[in-house]
Design a protein around this motif. Structure first.
Motif, mmCIF file in Angstrom:
data_model
loop_
_atom_site.group_PDB
_atom_site.id
_atom_site.type_symbol
_atom_site.label_atom_id
_atom_site.label_comp_id
_atom_site.label_asym_id
_atom_site.label_seq_id
_atom_site.Cartn_x
_atom_site.Cartn_y
_atom_site.Cartn_z
ATOM 1 N N GLU A 43 1.209 1.402 3.352
ATOM 2 C CA GLU A 43 0.464 2.392 2.538
ATOM 3 C C GLU A 43 1.289 3.782 2.179
ATOM 4 O OE1 GLU A 43 0.941 1.574 5.745
ATOM 5 O OE2 GLU A 43 -0.060 3.055 7.230
ATOM 6 N N ASN A 44 2.803 3.339 2.180
ATOM 7 C CA ASN A 44 3.437 4.819 1.941
ATOM 8 C C ASN A 44 4.097 4.586 0.573
ATOM 9 O OD1 ASN A 44 3.997 5.904 4.485
ATOM 10 N ND2 ASN A 44 4.595 4.101 4.947
ATOM 11 N N TYR A 45 3.790 5.746 -0.173
ATOM 12 C CA TYR A 45 4.410 6.099 -1.611
ATOM 13 C C TYR A 45 5.390 7.230 -1.627
ATOM 14 C CZ TYR A 45 0.519 2.836 -3.098
ATOM 15 O OH TYR A 45 -0.259 1.620 -3.182
ATOM 16 N N THR A 46 6.604 7.094 -1.898
ATOM 17 C CA THR A 46 7.383 8.214 -1.774
ATOM 18 C C THR A 46 8.709 7.767 -2.741
ATOM 19 O OG1 THR A 46 8.530 9.568 -0.166
ATOM 20 C CG2 THR A 46 8.943 7.317 -0.009
ATOM 21 N N PRO A 47 9.379 8.932 -3.461
ATOM 22 C CA PRO A 47 10.630 8.722 -4.330
ATOM 23 C C PRO A 47 11.610 7.962 -3.535
ATOM 24 C CG PRO A 47 9.754 11.128 -4.356
ATOM 25 C CD PRO A 47 8.885 10.399 -3.299
ATOM 26 N N PRO A 48 12.589 7.488 -4.169
ATOM 27 C CA PRO A 48 13.907 6.791 -3.576
ATOM 28 C C PRO A 48 14.539 7.810 -2.765
ATOM 29 C CG PRO A 48 13.586 6.238 -5.779
ATOM 30 C CD PRO A 48 12.692 7.271 -5.688
ATOM 31 N N GLY A 49 14.925 7.633 -1.569
ATOM 32 C CA GLY A 49 15.839 8.409 -0.781
ATOM 33 C C GLY A 49 14.995 9.382 0.182
ATOM 34 N N LYS B 188 6.333 9.080 4.991
ATOM 35 C CA LYS B 188 5.435 9.917 5.864
ATOM 36 C C LYS B 188 5.064 8.895 7.140
ATOM 37 C CE LYS B 188 3.727 13.366 2.340
ATOM 38 N NZ LYS B 188 2.605 13.950 2.007
ATOM 39 N N ASN B 189 4.844 7.730 6.998
ATOM 40 C CA ASN B 189 4.173 7.013 7.806
ATOM 41 C C ASN B 189 5.020 5.709 8.256
ATOM 42 O OD1 ASN B 189 2.089 6.718 9.945
ATOM 43 N ND2 ASN B 189 0.988 5.016 8.514
ATOM 44 N N PRO C 58 8.254 10.574 -10.063
ATOM 45 C CA PRO C 58 9.335 9.453 -9.620
ATOM 46 C C PRO C 58 8.991 8.099 -9.375
ATOM 47 C CG PRO C 58 8.615 10.938 -7.797
ATOM 48 C CD PRO C 58 7.759 11.276 -8.941
ATOM 49 N N ASP D 235 8.991 4.617 -7.050
ATOM 50 C CA ASP D 235 8.697 4.511 -5.618
ATOM 51 C C ASP D 235 10.037 3.653 -4.905
ATOM 52 O OD1 ASP D 235 6.876 4.417 -3.160
ATOM 53 O OD2 ASP D 235 7.539 2.208 -3.264
ATOM 54 N N TYR D 236 10.287 4.238 -3.683
ATOM 55 C CA TYR D 236 11.218 3.844 -2.897
ATOM 56 C C TYR D 236 11.427 2.269 -2.750
ATOM 57 C CZ TYR D 236 8.950 3.113 1.481
ATOM 58 O OH TYR D 236 8.209 2.739 2.744
ATOM 59 N N MET E 10 -0.392 2.135 -10.117
ATOM 60 C CA MET E 10 -1.062 2.715 -9.042
ATOM 61 C C MET E 10 -2.239 3.837 -9.635
ATOM 62 S SD MET E 10 -1.038 5.609 -6.913
ATOM 63 C CE MET E 10 0.671 6.070 -6.579
ATOM 64 N N SER F 285 -4.222 4.850 1.523
ATOM 65 C CA SER F 285 -3.116 5.905 1.671
ATOM 66 C C SER F 285 -3.479 7.439 1.439
ATOM 67 C CB SER F 285 -2.299 5.647 0.473
ATOM 68 O OG SER F 285 -1.525 4.480 0.534
ATOM 69 N N ARG G 49 -7.616 8.811 4.542
ATOM 70 C CA ARG G 49 -7.321 8.107 5.997
ATOM 71 C C ARG G 49 -7.120 9.279 6.770
ATOM 72 N NH1 ARG G 49 -1.936 8.582 6.931
ATOM 73 N NH2 ARG G 49 -1.838 6.780 8.479
ATOM 74 N N PRO H 35 -2.699 12.002 3.770
ATOM 75 C CA PRO H 35 -2.362 10.915 2.836
ATOM 76 C C PRO H 35 -0.913 10.493 3.204
ATOM 77 C CG PRO H 35 -3.077 12.975 1.573
ATOM 78 C CD PRO H 35 -3.059 13.294 3.188
ATOM 79 N N THR H 36 -0.519 9.138 2.768
ATOM 80 C CA THR H 36 0.924 8.837 3.048
ATOM 81 C C THR H 36 1.763 8.781 1.601
ATOM 82 O OG1 THR H 36 0.130 6.551 3.050
ATOM 83 C CG2 THR H 36 0.549 7.650 5.256
ATOM 84 N N ILE H 37 1.174 9.540 0.839
ATOM 85 C CA ILE H 37 1.776 9.561 -0.637
ATOM 86 C C ILE H 37 2.506 10.781 -0.854
ATOM 87 C CG2 ILE H 37 1.240 9.266 -3.251
ATOM 88 C CD1 ILE H 37 -1.058 7.678 -2.815
ATOM 89 N N ALA H 38 3.547 10.713 -1.241
ATOM 90 C CA ALA H 38 4.458 11.982 -1.479
ATOM 91 C C ALA H 38 3.617 12.909 -2.503
ATOM 92 C CB ALA H 38 6.034 11.606 -1.876
ATOM 93 N N ASP H 39 3.751 13.947 -2.133
ATOM 94 C CA ASP H 39 3.248 15.093 -3.156
ATOM 95 C C ASP H 39 3.270 14.862 -4.482
ATOM 96 O OD1 ASP H 39 1.938 16.202 -0.882
ATOM 97 O OD2 ASP H 39 3.170 18.059 -0.887
ATOM 98 N N SER H 40 4.681 14.641 -4.948
ATOM 99 C CA SER H 40 4.919 14.072 -6.320
ATOM 100 C C SER H 40 4.258 12.988 -7.006
ATOM 101 C CB SER H 40 6.599 14.079 -6.461
ATOM 102 O OG SER H 40 6.903 12.914 -5.757
ATOM 103 N N MET H 41 3.679 12.345 -6.044
ATOM 104 C CA MET H 41 3.087 11.157 -6.599
ATOM 105 C C MET H 41 1.513 11.594 -6.830
ATOM 106 S SD MET H 41 4.994 8.330 -5.220
ATOM 107 C CE MET H 41 6.892 7.695 -5.595
#
Lengths: 165, 239
Positions: free
Chosen positions: A136-142, A146-147, B41, B43-44, B53, B184, B187, B191-197
């Motif tokens: 469920e994680n979405y985050t930029p590379p590097g 959060k979880n 950005p 995603d990692y 998405m 995500s 919940r 949220p487990t999504i970065a703010d920029s997304m």
């Protein structure tokens, strides 16, 4: 409003309808969800986690889906260069998996997978397909998710066990 | 509320809301698409595929939201016999079906490169497919009866029974083992999504919501005018 006597009767009927329809709605929705659970049982799960495989004593040769995390440090290629070996874990039970084929892009140690295949006599799960599961994680590379999964293997597992679990 | 059960009142209200809804839709769609496709950005794990998405998630939210509108309207139609409530359900159904189809298709296109499959019969995918069929069934019932009153009643009952599917969709990823990832945004623990997304996602969700309001009001006006027309025709024939 023009005919107060009549509108009173209408109001009672509407109130009755409100109660009946609400009660019926709650009963039907509850019944459908309960029936789903009662009749669906295990078939509603797309896959079994390693603990469930252990618990159910799934016999060798029976086809099923196994899902869990790819244990960190467990992934390697066999000598033929085409067969992959890795461990699927749910932090409690580990099952070794053997797979010959193409792995999806998201396949990574520490990430989830859903594989379909059979256990052989040696207790190795011979997979015919491997699907990657996204978390469920979405985050930029590097940046850190959060979880992040609480269980990274095997160091965290032994730490968990020491912690009295 | 009863005041807006009057079609003329409703039309006046709709005409006042529509320009604002169109403006919100246009602004948030342009801003949202820019942020989703260019300004956010990768995603990692997923890389650029994450951009699907921004369509998929709002579409899936709206698929469920529209169903609740349709079911709410059906409830009002059955209990209070408001003629406009019935039309509201009829107006909402094709919009909801479109959102559901969009969610299924974008999810499938994302699934192939990420999961390695277009489709699996897991709890989430199957229950959303059921939602799509509920919409189709609801629309089919409206078309299947000659008597509009009977059609409306039968369709409303289907819509209400189908409400059971909404919590199943939402909690399928928690109740059962699914290929689909868990929630995500809405919940426990945030949220487990970065703010920029997360921001581009919310702006896209606003655009989808505004789109719903616009098309829903247009379709309501259309339904009201069609009713008026058929009453006028009958008056000509029998009058």
């Amino acid at each position: 409003m023009a005919a107060p006597k009549k509108s009173k009767g209408l109001k009672t009927r509407k109130r009755q309808r409100l109660v009946i329809v609400s009660a019926a709605l709650i009963a039907i929705v509850g019944a459908i969800i309960l029936i789903t659970f009662a009749l669906g049982g295990d078939s509603l799960n797309l896959y079994l986690q390693p603990s469930a495989v252990m618990e159910k004593q799934v016999p060798a040769g029976k086809r099923f889906r196994l899902g869990g995390l790819v244990a960190t440090g467990s992934f390697h290629r066999d000598t033929d260069g085409l067969t992959y070996l890795f461990t699927v874990t749910d932090c409690a039970v580990d099952i070794p998996v053997k797979f010959k084929g193409l792995l999806p892009d998201l396949f990574r140690e520490g990430q989830g997978v859903v594989t379909e295949g059979r256990l052989n006599k040696q207790g190795v799960f011979v997979a015919e397909t491997v699907l990657a599961k996204h978390d469920e994680n979405y985050t930029p590379p590097g940046t850190a998710p959060k979880n992040a999964e609480a269980c990274s293997h095997p160091e965290a597992l032994s730490a968990l066990k020491k912690g009295g679990r | 509320m009863h005041r807006f059960a009057n079609p003329a009142e409703f039309n006046r209200l709709a005409d006042r809301i529509l320009p604002w809804a169109i403006a919100v839709m246009a602004i948030s769609l342009v801003a949202g698409l820019y942020l989703a496709l260019i300004g956010s950005p990768p995603d990692y794990q997923q890389g650029e595929s994450v951009r699907i998405m921004y369509i998929h998630v709002p579409a899936a939210w709206m698929a469920m939201f529209t169903y609740m509108v349709m079911a709410g309207a059906s409830f009002v139609a059955i209990v209070w016999r408001h003629p406009l409530a019935e039309l509201a359900g009829k107006a909402a159904a094709p919009i909801g079906a479109t959102f559901t189809a969009l969610a299924l298709i974008t999810g499938s296109l994302w699934g192939k490169p990420m999961w390695g499959t277009y489709w699996q019969w897991d709890g989430r995918m199957t229950s959303v497919l059921v939602l799509f069929f509920l919409y189709l069934g609801y629309m089919a019932i409206w078309h299947g009866f000659d008597d509009e009153e009977k059609a409306g009643r039968a369709a409303a009952i289907l819509a209400l029974v189908g409400v059971a599917n909404i919590p199943i969709i939402k909690f399928s990823v928690d109740w059962w083992n699914t290929l689909h990832q868990p929630a995500s945004v809405f919940r426990m623990g945030g949220p487990t999504i970065a703010d920029s997304m997360l921001w581009p996602l919310f702006i896209m969700a606003t655009a989808f919501q505004a789109y719903f309001v616009v098309v829903f009001l247009w379709r309501m006006k259309l339904e009201i005018n069609q009713r008026k027309l058929s009453v006028m025709n009958r008056a000509e024939v029998y009058g």
